[in-house]
Design an enzyme around this catalytic site. Structure first.
Site, PDB file in Angstrom:
ATOM      1  N   CYS A   1       0.865  -1.169   0.000  1.00 48.50           N
ATOM      2  CA  CYS A   1       0.000   0.000   0.000  1.00 48.50           C
ATOM      3  C   CYS A   1       0.905   1.223   0.000  1.00 48.50           C
ATOM      4  O   CYS A   1       2.115   1.119   0.243  1.00 48.50           O
ATOM      5  CB  CYS A   1      -0.894   0.029   1.240  1.00 48.50           C
ATOM      6  SG  CYS A   1      -2.095  -1.303   1.328  1.00 48.50           S
ATOM      7  N   GLY A  25      -1.361   1.223  -4.835  1.00 47.66           N
ATOM      8  CA  GLY A  25      -2.681   0.709  -4.483  1.00 47.66           C
ATOM      9  C   GLY A  25      -3.779   1.493  -5.160  1.00 47.66           C
ATOM     10  O   GLY A  25      -3.809   2.718  -5.078  1.00 47.66           O
ATOM     11  N   ASN A  71       1.127  -0.404   5.945  1.00 52.87           N
ATOM     12  CA  ASN A  71       1.560  -1.072   4.721  1.00 52.87           C
ATOM     13  C   ASN A  71       2.272  -2.350   5.120  1.00 52.87           C
ATOM     14  O   ASN A  71       3.252  -2.309   5.864  1.00 52.87           O
ATOM     15  CB  ASN A  71       2.505  -0.164   3.920  1.00 52.87           C
ATOM     16  CG  ASN A  71       3.088  -0.881   2.709  1.00 52.87           C
ATOM     17  OD1 ASN A  71       2.444  -1.735   2.115  1.00 52.87           O
ATOM     18  ND2 ASN A  71       4.315  -0.533   2.364  1.00 52.87           N
ATOM     19  N   GLY A  72       1.773  -3.488   4.651  1.00 50.08           N
ATOM     20  CA  GLY A  72       2.400  -4.759   4.995  1.00 50.08           C
ATOM     21  C   GLY A  72       1.360  -5.839   5.191  1.00 50.08           C
ATOM     22  O   GLY A  72       0.198  -5.699   4.793  1.00 50.08           O
ATOM     23  N   TYR A  79       9.656  -4.404  -9.260  1.00 47.10           N
ATOM     24  CA  TYR A  79       8.370  -4.040  -9.866  1.00 47.10           C
ATOM     25  C   TYR A  79       7.574  -2.985  -9.117  1.00 47.10           C
ATOM     26  O   TYR A  79       7.019  -2.069  -9.728  1.00 47.10           O
ATOM     27  CB  TYR A  79       7.517  -5.317  -9.987  1.00 47.10           C
ATOM     28  CG  TYR A  79       6.099  -5.091 -10.444  1.00 47.10           C
ATOM     29  CD1 TYR A  79       5.805  -4.886 -11.787  1.00 47.10           C
ATOM     30  CD2 TYR A  79       5.036  -5.089  -9.535  1.00 47.10           C
ATOM     31  CE1 TYR A  79       4.493  -4.689 -12.217  1.00 47.10           C
ATOM     32  CE2 TYR A  79       3.730  -4.894  -9.956  1.00 47.10           C
ATOM     33  CZ  TYR A  79       3.461  -4.695 -11.300  1.00 47.10           C
ATOM     34  OH  TYR A  79       2.181  -4.494 -11.711  1.00 47.10           O
TER      35      TYR A  79
END
Length: 493
Positions: free
Chosen positions: A2, A28, A102-103, A256
């Site tokens: 995210c 996201g 985030n995670g 990426y």
């Protein structure tokens, strides 16, 4: 993954957070949310959709205050179709806390049971982020024991949080009446950095591009296990809160996920991709003689640096053979395999003149499910290519990821339990070349020798936290299957 951001300023921050989220939109596209604090009161707006669609003028007017958080959500746990699981999350006790995360927590189920039976705290969604928030709230409550919050209480609570959580997490939280807290897991798997602007505004974000794009100077990355507390008056305190730490960022960020203009943990994402192209050149030469390649063509966008470096080293013309429709979502994070397959040709269009009568080497950043690769190889043939070779700047993705990337099930991975030749046959290329795992780690790691290693479990099957069992993976897979069904139902509705 995210995209998260947190800001402490002396001027209104709603527009600043919005601008930062636009710069993190690639992380996201499922939902977005902003919360601001004015005095002791929180103001929040969140909804499903991209940032530009979630926030209108009326919403921005309803977000006053000089402190705030934001998140662009990419669901890896919980229910992707539930608007309730958009972040930030809020609890009213102790003090009032809002948080973005985030995670991915690998022990969320166990923690949810502990919260209910021992901590007497209720969670209302399937989101692991809501679990994390309640664990943090409980530990802050224990640390203060009814007294006003002090800095040491904050760091004590984070130390306790580290002991309870497993998995990956970068967190930014606002505590009403006190300040902003940011911390990162002891392995530094998910990114988090901080910076300042000329007027003294402090910003935390997932990537440096969010800082630089809003005129903030990148100061440093948050260290693994570290907590940083910014008081309401702007004072900053930091403390290491984990007993043992190591810097092992997720290598897939460099392959990426991250923008090429970001610098994460001292590593330029752009340079990392150039380096991967350099090491990939050796693999190409051993598989396809350069004399049998007429042009090297990247599959936009992330593979361009690797493809350019590869073309330069091999002395082969670099060509842009695909045009990307920027208004179609990234296929990798679109819900449902049927939706993903359908979107490929809507997303890319081939320039026939670059393929007709040529032997082309297509370069992609990675090959995950293989569905997109197969479609693109066929597009090149349909455009007139006489030979279509495919090279991946990353190694084969053979194993589930449990730390926040949406590819945890083995059955979805084209490389799982297949040889390179078998994968080539599935994709339909005339030759298939993959990056070497150790070469990839070396190519990225040599940019910053202080990085001790990488979380590369999807490539090498080694889970850096050392606490992932087959049972854990099965449980995560079960949750993902349920989430996929919800996603596909929502898509069909």
């Amino acid at each position: 993954m995210c995209g998260i951001v947190g800001v402490v300023s002396t001027t209104p921050v709603n527009q600043l957070i919005y601008d930062a989220l636009l710069l993190l939109q690639h992380r996201g596209q499922d939902a977005a949310g902003i919360v601001t604090k004015d005095g002791r009161k929180f103001f929040m707006h969140k909804a499903k959709g991209m940032v530009r669609d979630v926030f209108r003028t009326r919403n921005m007017r309803g977000l006053p205050g000089s402190v705030g958080l934001g998140q662009a959500r990419y669901p890896t746990a919980g229910n992707a179709s539930s608007e309730e699981e958009a972040q930030p999350f809020y609890v009213n006790a102790p003090f009032g806390i809002v948080m973005v995360h985030n995670g991915n927590l690998t022990n969320a189920k166990q923690l949810r049971e502990e919260l209910a039976s021992t901590d007497h705290r209720h969670t209302n969604t399937e989101s692991d982020s809501e679990v994390l928030l309640n664990v943090l709230a409980h530990e802050l409550d224990r640390a203060t024991d009814g007294a006003p919050l002090k800095s040491e209480d904050v760091f004590k609570a984070v130390r306790a949080v580290h002991k309870r959580l497993k998995g990956s997490y970068s967190v930014i939280a606002l505590i009403a009446g006190y300040g902003l807290l940011a911390f990162r897991d002891p392995f530094g798997i998910r990114p988090l950095c901080m910076g300042k602007s000329a007027d003294g505004t402090v910003m935390f974000a997932s990537e440096s591009v969010a800082l630089e794009g809003t005129l903030h100077q990148l100061e440093r990355d948050i260290a693994p296990g570290e907590a940083v507390f910014v008081h309401d008056d702007g004072r900053i305190e930091a403390q290491q809160c984990a007993e043992s730490t190591m810097l092992h960022p997720c290598v897939f960020e460099y392959v990426y996920l991250a923008r090429p203009d970001s610098v994460m943990d001292g590593i330029s994402v752009y340079q990392a991709r150039l380096n991967m192209g350099e090491t990939l050149a050796k693999r190409v030469i051993s598989t396809v003689p350069p004399s049998e390649i007429d042009a090297i063509i990247p599959i936009p966008e992330s593979s361009r640096p690797s493809a350019m470096q590869l073309a330069q080293l091999l002395g082969i013309p670099y060509r842009e053979g695909f045009v990307k429709n920027r208004y179609v979502g990234r296929t990798f994070i679109m819900p449902g395999q049927s939706t993903r397959k359908k979107s490929v040709r809507q997303k890319l269009n081939a320039i026939s003149s670059e393929f007709k009568g040529r032997r082309v080497l297509l370069v992609d950043d990675s090959i995950v499910r293989g569905t997109t690769s197969k479609e693109i190889v066929q597009m090149a043939r349909d455009a007139g290519a006489t030979k279509v070779y495919l090279a991946s700047a990353a190694p084969p993705v053979r194993y589930p990821n449990v730390y926040g990337i949406d590819m945890p099930t083995k059955t979805e991975l084209v490389a799982h339990d297949r040889t390179v030749e078998e994968i080539r046959q599935v994709i339909g290329a005339d030759a298939l070349i993959y990056q070497d795992v150790d070469a990839m780690k070396l190519a990225v790691g040599k940019i910053n020798p202080k990085v001790q290693g990488f979380e590369a479990s999807c490539f090498d099957g080694e889970y850096i936290t050392g606490d992932i069992s087959e049972g854990d993976i099965s449980a995560i897979n079960a949750g993902r299957n349920e989430k996929q069904e919800d996603d596909e139902d929502a898509t069909l509705a």
